[in-house]
Design a protein around this motif. Structure first.
Motif, PDB file in Angstrom:
ATOM      1  N   PRO A   9       0.810  -1.218   0.000  1.00 41.41           N
ATOM      2  CA  PRO A   9       0.000   0.000   0.000  1.00 41.41           C
ATOM      3  C   PRO A   9       0.847   1.273   0.000  1.00 41.41           C
ATOM      4  N   VAL A  10       0.399   2.262  -0.743  1.00 38.44           N
ATOM      5  CA  VAL A  10       1.008   3.586  -0.799  1.00 38.44           C
ATOM      6  C   VAL A  10       0.282   4.476   0.208  1.00 38.44           C
ATOM      7  N   TYR A  11       1.014   5.275   0.955  1.00 38.98           N
ATOM      8  CA  TYR A  11       0.390   6.213   1.881  1.00 38.98           C
ATOM      9  C   TYR A  11       0.143   7.542   1.173  1.00 38.98           C
ATOM     10  N   LEU A  12      -1.115   7.967   1.188  1.00 43.85           N
ATOM     11  CA  LEU A  12      -1.496   9.260   0.631  1.00 43.85           C
ATOM     12  C   LEU A  12      -1.921  10.159   1.782  1.00 43.85           C
ATOM     13  N   ASP A  13      -1.026  11.034   2.195  1.00 46.98           N
ATOM     14  CA  ASP A  13      -1.300  11.941   3.308  1.00 46.98           C
ATOM     15  C   ASP A  13      -2.174  13.100   2.843  1.00 46.98           C
ATOM     16  N   ALA A  14      -2.941  13.653   3.762  1.00 50.10           N
ATOM     17  CA  ALA A  14      -3.554  14.951   3.500  1.00 50.10           C
ATOM     18  C   ALA A  14      -2.423  15.967   3.355  1.00 50.10           C
ATOM     19  N   LEU A  15      -2.637  16.972   2.530  1.00 52.03           N
ATOM     20  CA  LEU A  15      -1.620  18.012   2.315  1.00 52.03           C
ATOM     21  C   LEU A  15      -2.205  19.322   2.817  1.00 52.03           C
ATOM     22  N   GLY A  16      -1.957  19.596   4.098  1.00 48.97           N
ATOM     23  CA  GLY A  16      -2.545  20.751   4.756  1.00 48.97           C
ATOM     24  C   GLY A  16      -1.699  21.997   4.637  1.00 48.97           C
ATOM     25  N   PRO A  17      -2.144  23.091   5.241  1.00 49.35           N
ATOM     26  CA  PRO A  17      -1.412  24.363   5.155  1.00 49.35           C
ATOM     27  C   PRO A  17      -0.077  24.353   5.893  1.00 49.35           C
ATOM     28  N   GLY A  19       1.772  21.385   5.838  1.00 50.09           N
ATOM     29  CA  GLY A  19       2.473  20.230   5.299  1.00 50.09           C
ATOM     30  C   GLY A  19       1.657  18.958   5.373  1.00 50.09           C
ATOM     31  N   PRO A  20       2.271  17.824   5.048  1.00 55.84           N
ATOM     32  CA  PRO A  20       1.561  16.538   5.042  1.00 55.84           C
ATOM     33  C   PRO A  20       1.042  16.174   6.425  1.00 55.84           C
ATOM     34  N   TYR A  21      -0.123  15.519   6.428  1.00 53.33           N
ATOM     35  CA  TYR A  21      -0.742  15.087   7.682  1.00 53.33           C
ATOM     36  C   TYR A  21      -1.225  13.654   7.499  1.00 53.33           C
ATOM     37  N   ARG A  22      -0.792  12.751   8.369  1.00 57.44           N
ATOM     38  CA  ARG A  22      -1.169  11.347   8.288  1.00 57.44           C
ATOM     39  C   ARG A  22      -1.964  10.954   9.523  1.00 57.44           C
ATOM     40  N   THR A  23      -3.153  10.418   9.316  1.00 55.80           N
ATOM     41  CA  THR A  23      -3.976   9.957  10.422  1.00 55.80           C
ATOM     42  C   THR A  23      -3.484   8.600  10.918  1.00 55.80           C
ATOM     43  N   ARG A  24      -3.851   8.262  12.149  1.00 54.05           N
ATOM     44  CA  ARG A  24      -3.393   6.995  12.724  1.00 54.05           C
ATOM     45  C   ARG A  24      -4.061   5.801  12.070  1.00 54.05           C
ATOM     46  N   VAL A  25      -5.303   5.977  11.612  1.00 55.18           N
ATOM     47  CA  VAL A  25      -6.032   4.871  10.968  1.00 55.18           C
ATOM     48  C   VAL A  25      -6.520   5.351   9.596  1.00 55.18           C
ATOM     49  N   PRO A  26      -5.653   5.306   8.591  1.00 52.49           N
ATOM     50  CA  PRO A  26      -6.065   5.772   7.264  1.00 52.49           C
ATOM     51  C   PRO A  26      -7.128   4.869   6.656  1.00 52.49           C
ATOM     52  N   SER A  27      -7.855   5.420   5.695  1.00 52.47           N
ATOM     53  CA  SER A  27      -8.886   4.669   4.977  1.00 52.47           C
ATOM     54  C   SER A  27      -8.247   3.896   3.825  1.00 52.47           C
TER      55      SER A  27
END
Length: 463
Positions: A9-17, A19-27
């Motif tokens: 699996p590839v991690y696709l982080d949110a890209l916030g103001p 920088g990148p943001y990764r949740t603990r339990v991604p979908s």
């Protein structure tokens, strides 16, 4: 450049103001066979609110820098490694998750890069001749108009049916809006790559963000913007129809009209391509063909051509038809059968589901002939090459052709063309041998986006 297959699996982080943001339990993001290929970080409403506040505080991308930034971003999108993915890895993932044929995805990569580099000049095409884009223009001293934004923050609730949907919002960025994009959970790779490429080219993180969310939080994103574009079906269009800040992008219901003064046999390639190119999944694919005279010979010829298209996995370089999970394919097939009752099936009457044996299925083309130009089936748009062929006469008039994104008119009748152009619910008219899926930078898709984003203000005596 060789093909690259991503393993794991590839991690696709949110890209916030910030920088990148990764949740603990991604979908989980799965491909058409149900295999997990990526993990997408969905942000909560509070994150969306803070991101929109940061966009509102940020200044616009400087106009003097925008062309260079867009040119660099287009090149990065088409050839670079963005978010850890090379372009071939990215294209392979898009094909596997969306079910779009790989050749279509590759063409979309090149097309999107071209649209990125020309986004500012394309947006400028919509500027009124009587307005200038800068208050420093010397003509303003005598009294003139300045082209000004209607707001500051623009949000996009995107669809995942085709990578090309992400070309539109680039114009908002070029016009000085700060932009937030909510990717489709079906195909988040294109917006993630495009936002990442723009960041690498020099667009600041507080000027452009990528905010994956669940459906409930998506409404927070839309309601928090000054202007928003939302993709979806008729129910989405109805939900936002009364909100002047929202531009709904619904079904295209694209059509072809062939009058008796034109021999359709000379245009069969264009007709078939309008139905089936792009995998038949785009809003600019034809879903209805109207024929002045007997529609049966044309329906038979189109069905014969479409019946020869191969059924292959989407990542196969020879694939031309869309693929989706088997249960969804069966549901679509069942729906088509129920809608098509009372029509003559030239193709697809025995079913459209081609089981690939891995949990996915090809959606094969369907061609049905209806009895009149007012048949209810003509409003049905499905995410694969599915076309309804109808008779049309002069006494039917323009009414059956309304509510159309693109109408290709194969006719020599000038008065009819004038009537088609005057009809408010027909967005675009292509005359002669031009496929419905034709698009180019600077040419409006559903009017110019700037018609929605900008206004002209009088300014006299500027310094």
């Amino acid at each position: 450049m060789t093909d690259a297959v991503v393993t794991g699996p590839v991690y696709l982080d949110a890209l916030g103001p910030r920088g990148p943001y990764r949740t603990r339990v991604p979908s989980a993001v799965t491909d058409v066979s149900g295999t997990e290929v990526a993990r997408l970080s969905l942000v909560p409403p509070v994150f969306v609110g803070r991101a929109l506040a940061a966009l509102r505080k940020a200044e616009a991308v400087p106009a003097a820098d925008i062309d260079a930034l867009l040119e660099a971003a287009g090149e990065e999108f088409a050839t670079g490694t963005v978010g850890g993915l090379g372009v071939r890895e990215y294209e392979h993932l898009v094909s596997r998750t969306s079910g779009t044929p790989l050749t279509v995805v590759r063409a979309a990569t090149r097309g999107t890069a071209r649209f990125v580099s020309r986004a500012r000049s394309s947006a400028e095409q919509g500027r009124p001749r009587g307005a200038v884009s800068d208050r420093r223009d010397p003509s303003l001293a005598a009294g003139h108009a300045v082209w000004a934004r209607r707001g500051h923050v623009f949000t996009v609730n995107a669809s995942g049916n085709h990578p090309g949907v992400h070309r539109l919002w680039l114009e908002a960025l070029a016009l000085g809006y700060r932009v937030a994009v909510r990717p489709s959970r079906r195909e988040p790779f294109t917006p993630h790559r495009l936002v990442g490429a723009l960041h690498r080219a020099g667009v600041r993180e507080d000027q452009l963000v990528l905010l994956p969310t669940d459906h409930r939080t998506a409404d927070v994103l839309v309601r928090g913007a000054d202007r928003a574009v939302v993709y979806g079906g008729d129910e989405v269009v109805a939900r936002y129809a009364r909100d002047p800040r929202v531009l709904p992008q619904g079904p295209g219901r694209t059509k072809i009209l062939i009058t008796a003064d034109t021999d359709w046999r000379e245009h069969l390639d264009t007709i078939v391509g309008s139905v089936a190119e792009e995998g038949g999944t785009a809003c600019v694919n034809a879903t209805a063909v109207f024929v002045e005279g007997d529609p049966a010979p044309l329906a038979e010829a189109v069905a014969a051509r479409l019946s020869r298209l191969p059924g292959l996995p989407p990542q196969d370089a020879r694939a031309v038809l869309p693929v989706c999970p088997l249960d969804r394919a069966r549901a679509l097939g069942s729906y088509l059968r129920s809608v098509a009752v009372g029509t003559r099936a030239w193709l697809g009457g025995e079913g459209v589901v081609d089981d690939l044996g891995d949990g996915s299925a090809v959606l094969r083309p369907a061609v049905h002939q209806v009895g009149s130009s007012s048949a209810a089936q003509l409003r049905t748009e499905l995410p694969f090459p599915c076309v309804w062929v109808a008779p049309w006469s002069r006494t039917d008039g323009i009414a059956p052709l309304r509510d159309t994104l693109v109408l290709s008119a194969l006719t020599r009748d000038g008065a009819l063309l004038d009537a088609l152009l005057a009809e408010p619910t027909i967005a675009n008219v292509y005359v002669g041998d031009h496929p419905t899926y034709w698009m180019a930078p600077g040419v409006p898709h559903d009017s110019y986006l700037s018609d929605f984003l900008m206004r002209s203000k009088a300014l006299v005596g500027a310094l």
